[in-house]
Write a protein that holds these residues in place. Structure first.
Motif, PDB file in Angstrom:
ATOM      1  N   ASP A  92       0.758  -1.214   0.154  1.00 25.63           N
ATOM      2  CA  ASP A  92       0.020  -0.040   0.004  1.00 25.63           C
ATOM      3  C   ASP A  92       0.696   1.342  -0.034  1.00 25.63           C
ATOM      4  O   ASP A  92       2.148   1.231   0.500  1.00 25.63           O
ATOM      5  CB  ASP A  92      -0.884   0.202   1.372  1.00 25.63           C
ATOM      6  N   ARG A  93       0.321   2.395  -0.284  1.00 25.65           N
ATOM      7  CA  ARG A  93       0.964   3.565  -0.363  1.00 25.65           C
ATOM      8  C   ARG A  93       0.441   4.287   1.018  1.00 25.65           C
ATOM      9  O   ARG A  93      -0.571   4.365   1.043  1.00 25.65           O
ATOM     10  CB  ARG A  93       0.660   4.606  -1.651  1.00 25.65           C
ATOM     11  N   LYS A  94       1.441   4.732   1.809  1.00 24.66           N
ATOM     12  CA  LYS A  94       1.142   5.594   3.118  1.00 24.66           C
ATOM     13  C   LYS A  94       1.475   6.757   2.764  1.00 24.66           C
ATOM     14  O   LYS A  94       2.740   7.186   2.689  1.00 24.66           O
ATOM     15  CB  LYS A  94       1.897   4.798   3.998  1.00 24.66           C
ATOM     16  N   ASN A  95       0.479   7.684   2.581  1.00 27.05           N
ATOM     17  CA  ASN A  95       0.992   9.035   2.034  1.00 27.05           C
ATOM     18  C   ASN A  95       1.269  10.097   3.026  1.00 27.05           C
ATOM     19  O   ASN A  95       0.420  10.390   4.129  1.00 27.05           O
ATOM     20  CB  ASN A  95      -0.309   9.749   1.057  1.00 27.05           C
ATOM     21  N   TYR A  96       2.304  10.790   3.165  1.00 28.39           N
ATOM     22  CA  TYR A  96       2.579  12.103   3.883  1.00 28.39           C
ATOM     23  C   TYR A  96       3.797  12.773   3.174  1.00 28.39           C
ATOM     24  O   TYR A  96       4.571  12.279   2.392  1.00 28.39           O
ATOM     25  CB  TYR A  96       3.098  11.541   5.227  1.00 28.39           C
ATOM     26  N   GLN A 103       8.964  10.572  -2.898  1.00 27.14           N
ATOM     27  CA  GLN A 103       7.792   9.931  -3.623  1.00 27.14           C
ATOM     28  C   GLN A 103       6.672  10.617  -3.063  1.00 27.14           C
ATOM     29  O   GLN A 103       5.674  10.717  -3.934  1.00 27.14           O
ATOM     30  CB  GLN A 103       7.449   8.381  -3.370  1.00 27.14           C
ATOM     31  N   TYR A 105       5.149   9.275  -0.703  1.00 31.39           N
ATOM     32  CA  TYR A 105       4.368   8.314  -0.184  1.00 31.39           C
ATOM     33  C   TYR A 105       5.513   7.359   0.380  1.00 31.39           C
ATOM     34  O   TYR A 105       6.572   7.215  -0.284  1.00 31.39           O
ATOM     35  CB  TYR A 105       3.143   7.739  -0.960  1.00 31.39           C
ATOM     36  N   GLN A 106       5.000   6.371   1.194  1.00 30.75           N
ATOM     37  CA  GLN A 106       6.135   5.425   1.423  1.00 30.75           C
ATOM     38  C   GLN A 106       5.189   3.868   1.027  1.00 30.75           C
ATOM     39  O   GLN A 106       4.105   3.859   1.472  1.00 30.75           O
ATOM     40  CB  GLN A 106       6.364   5.005   3.216  1.00 30.75           C
ATOM     41  N   TYR A 284      -3.258   8.953   6.552  1.00 32.14           N
ATOM     42  CA  TYR A 284      -2.055   8.511   5.642  1.00 32.14           C
ATOM     43  C   TYR A 284      -3.035   8.134   4.144  1.00 32.14           C
ATOM     44  O   TYR A 284      -2.037   8.051   3.407  1.00 32.14           O
ATOM     45  CB  TYR A 284      -1.446   7.245   6.132  1.00 32.14           C
ATOM     46  N   ARG A 285      -4.119   8.237   4.257  1.00 34.77           N
ATOM     47  CA  ARG A 285      -4.983   7.896   3.107  1.00 34.77           C
ATOM     48  C   ARG A 285      -4.201   6.796   2.270  1.00 34.77           C
ATOM     49  O   ARG A 285      -3.909   6.732   1.016  1.00 34.77           O
ATOM     50  CB  ARG A 285      -4.926   9.058   2.117  1.00 34.77           C
ATOM     51  N   TYR A 286      -4.307   5.581   3.113  1.00 38.14           N
ATOM     52  CA  TYR A 286      -3.551   4.303   2.472  1.00 38.14           C
ATOM     53  C   TYR A 286      -4.380   3.691   1.376  1.00 38.14           C
ATOM     54  O   TYR A 286      -5.699   4.014   1.425  1.00 38.14           O
ATOM     55  CB  TYR A 286      -3.618   3.227   3.635  1.00 38.14           C
ATOM     56  N   ASP A 289      -0.901   0.058  -3.710  1.00 35.56           N
ATOM     57  CA  ASP A 289      -0.257   0.778  -4.720  1.00 35.56           C
ATOM     58  C   ASP A 289      -0.310   0.288  -6.030  1.00 35.56           C
ATOM     59  O   ASP A 289      -0.250  -1.092  -6.417  1.00 35.56           O
ATOM     60  CB  ASP A 289       1.537   0.525  -4.327  1.00 35.56           C
TER      61      ASP A 289
END
Ligand code: ADP
Ligand code: MG
Length: 495
Positions: A92-96, A103, A105-106, A284-286, A289
């Protein structure tokens, strides 16, 4: 599980006892030459930005490609933690937003991690063992690093760590004291090192922990937790827990309530400080990806990896107890470091005839470990060879030297004669123990006739024997067989 602390683990507050509850999120850098989604190197200590591919720098249009070795390492680790391996997991993308995260996101795993529940057995003390539950293990990317100390006016970013594979190992809230948490991390690190999946090097940041702490009155439901971020030594983990528990107890006793927060531990001031209020998952709006397919493999792949796992610390400890008759404590100390365990076994098995494993264990965990500690090295990295310890133990066992003289021989091996064979040292320096009772008797007689007052005292007070033994030993240069000295003295003093 260890759901309630023993009374001695409770913390005394002004208004009564409190119990501390701890859960750890350990970030372990995966041992792999390349990053999780790129071929860039993971080497420690390179020039800033030397190990950065276009993927790690998040150049437009670059696509991540999973590194199979990192997946295998996560599976091995899951197996080592007695955990469920999930044949299907999702990235998943962990956005911050942060300057060290190009990126934006992580890539991590959120709802479907690669490893599920497991359990670790932890020795808290020689007489106390607990089980700590594992909630999950997931794979994720590390971020880069902001450098604020290079220039008075500018900050820089080093992306060498950007994209390096981490395993986040999340424990259940099963620990009830700083000691338990320290012992858990120590055990986890030992398991990772045995597996070869993380080097466990906390100074280099390969292993760091987010420490979740809450307190409650015994028997009450869990309290609100605070998460202390990025603690990078086992000692600091213990200290952070102790000061954070005290802080929370102080607030509760003053009638306040705990805010769920992310905090930082300051080892210099010995306190934790608020960093930010707790972020929630939705912050984080997971989302999955879209650049990566779900990660899928079959049970045969897992079984093949399981087939090549090394003997792990718990199994090794059990074997040392069974095969060598070692007490649990000795076996536990030896297996805490794989190379030390191997060293012990090499010393026991050296040459053609077996020797007393307990005696070997005493030397390895005693004098050799003390010498290694003085150098800041593990046992196996000192110049003292297992063969030399084997030689020393044989000399004691066959009565050539006493345990006391053996210490002198070891001192010679440590100092002047580093490669020396203990038996050759003893012969060359005339260190053989005198077992000839005639020679010992002469020394005993001499001491007795020179000290008539002491002889009279000894008859009334048999503990005086020790003084006589000391005198005979002195006279014989420490070489008299202590047992023979004792027997002869008792006989001649009539006690
Ligand atoms: P988050 O990502 O919000 O930090 P996780 O589920 O990843 O949540 O991690 C939660 C960690 O906090 C786990 O290690 C868990 O054991 C621990 N934990 C949960 N509740 C408590 C509590 N009341 N006190 C102490 N630790 C707790
Ligand atoms: Mg967390």
């Amino acid at each position: 599980m260890n759901s309630h602390a023993k009374p001695e683990k409770l913390i005394k507050g002004a208004t009564g006892d409190f119990e501390v509850v701890i859960g750890l999120e350990v970030h372990a850098q995966v041992t792999s030459r390349a990053k999780l989604f790129s071929g860039a190197a993971t080497e420690f200590g390179s020039e800033p930005n030397a190990n950065v591919s276009l993927v790690d720098a998040a150049m437009p249009g670059m696509l991540p490609v999973i590194n199979e070795e990192c997946v295998a390492q996560a599976i091995r680790t899951g197996l080592g933690l007695n955990a469920k391996i999930n044949l299907r997991s999702v990235f998943d993308r962990k956005n911050y937003f942060y300057p060290d995260l190009p990126q934006g996101y992580q890539i991590s795993q959120y709802k479907s991690p690669i490893v599920g529940e497991g359990v670790v057995t932890v020795d808290v003390s020689p007489t106390e063992q607990i089980e700590v539950g594992i909630e999950r293990l997931h794979l994720e990317q590390d971020a880069g690093k902001s450098l604020h100390d290079q220039s008075p006016t500018e900050s820089f970013v080093d992306l060498n760590r950007s994209g390096v594979a981490l395993m986040e190992i999340v424990s259940k809230p099963d620990m009830r004291s700083a000691d338990e948490a320290r012992a858990y991390v120590t055990k986890l690190r030992t398991i990772l090192r045995y597996l070869g999946t993380c080097d466990g090097n906390m100074e280099q940041g390969s292993l760091r922990a987010d420490v979740n702490v809450s307190v409650r009155r015994p028997g009450e439901p869990f309290g609100t937790r605070c998460e202390i971020k990025n603690v990078n030594s086992i000692r600091f983990i213990g200290q952070a827990i102790e000061v954070e528990a005290r802080r929370q107890i102080g607030i509760l006793e003053d009638g306040g309530k705990i805010d769920q927060e992310t905090r930082l531990f300051d080892p210099v001031r010995g306190e934790t400080r608020s960093m930010r209020s707790k972020e929630e998952a939705h912050d984080y709006r997971y989302f999955p990806d879209p650049d990566l397919l779900p990660l899928e493999f079959d049970q045969a792949y897992v079984d093949a990896l399981a087939g090549y796992l090394p003997e792990l610390p718990d199994a090794k400890k059990a074997r040392f107890m069974k095969d060598y008759g070692l007490p649990a404590y000795d076996a536990g100390v030896l297996v805490a470091d794989k190379e030390t365990a191997d060293y012990f076994e090499a010393a026991v098995k050296h040459g053609s005839k077996p020797r007393d494993p307990k005696l070997v264990a005493n030397w390895v965990t005693g004098d050799v470990a003390a010498y290694a500690n003085s150098l800041g090295l593990p046992v196996a990295q000192t110049h003292i060879a297992p063969a030399q310890i084997a030689g020393l133990v044989d000399l004691i066992s066959d009565g050539t030297i006493s345990g006391k003289i053996a210490k002198d021989v070891l001192a010679i091996v440590i100092g002047e004669d580093k490669d020396g064979d203990p038996r050759a040292i003893v012969e060359a320096r005339g260190m053989r123990q005198v077992t000839d009772t005639g020679a010992i008797a002469a020394a005993v007689d001499a001491i007795i006739s020179a000290n008539p007052d002491k002889v009279a005292q000894a008859k009334a007070k048999p503990t005086m024997l020790g003084w006589f033994v000391g005198q005979v030993m002195k006279q014989t240069g420490g070489k008299a067989n202590p047992q023979a000295v004792n027997e002869l003295l008792k006989e001649k003093l009539g006690i």
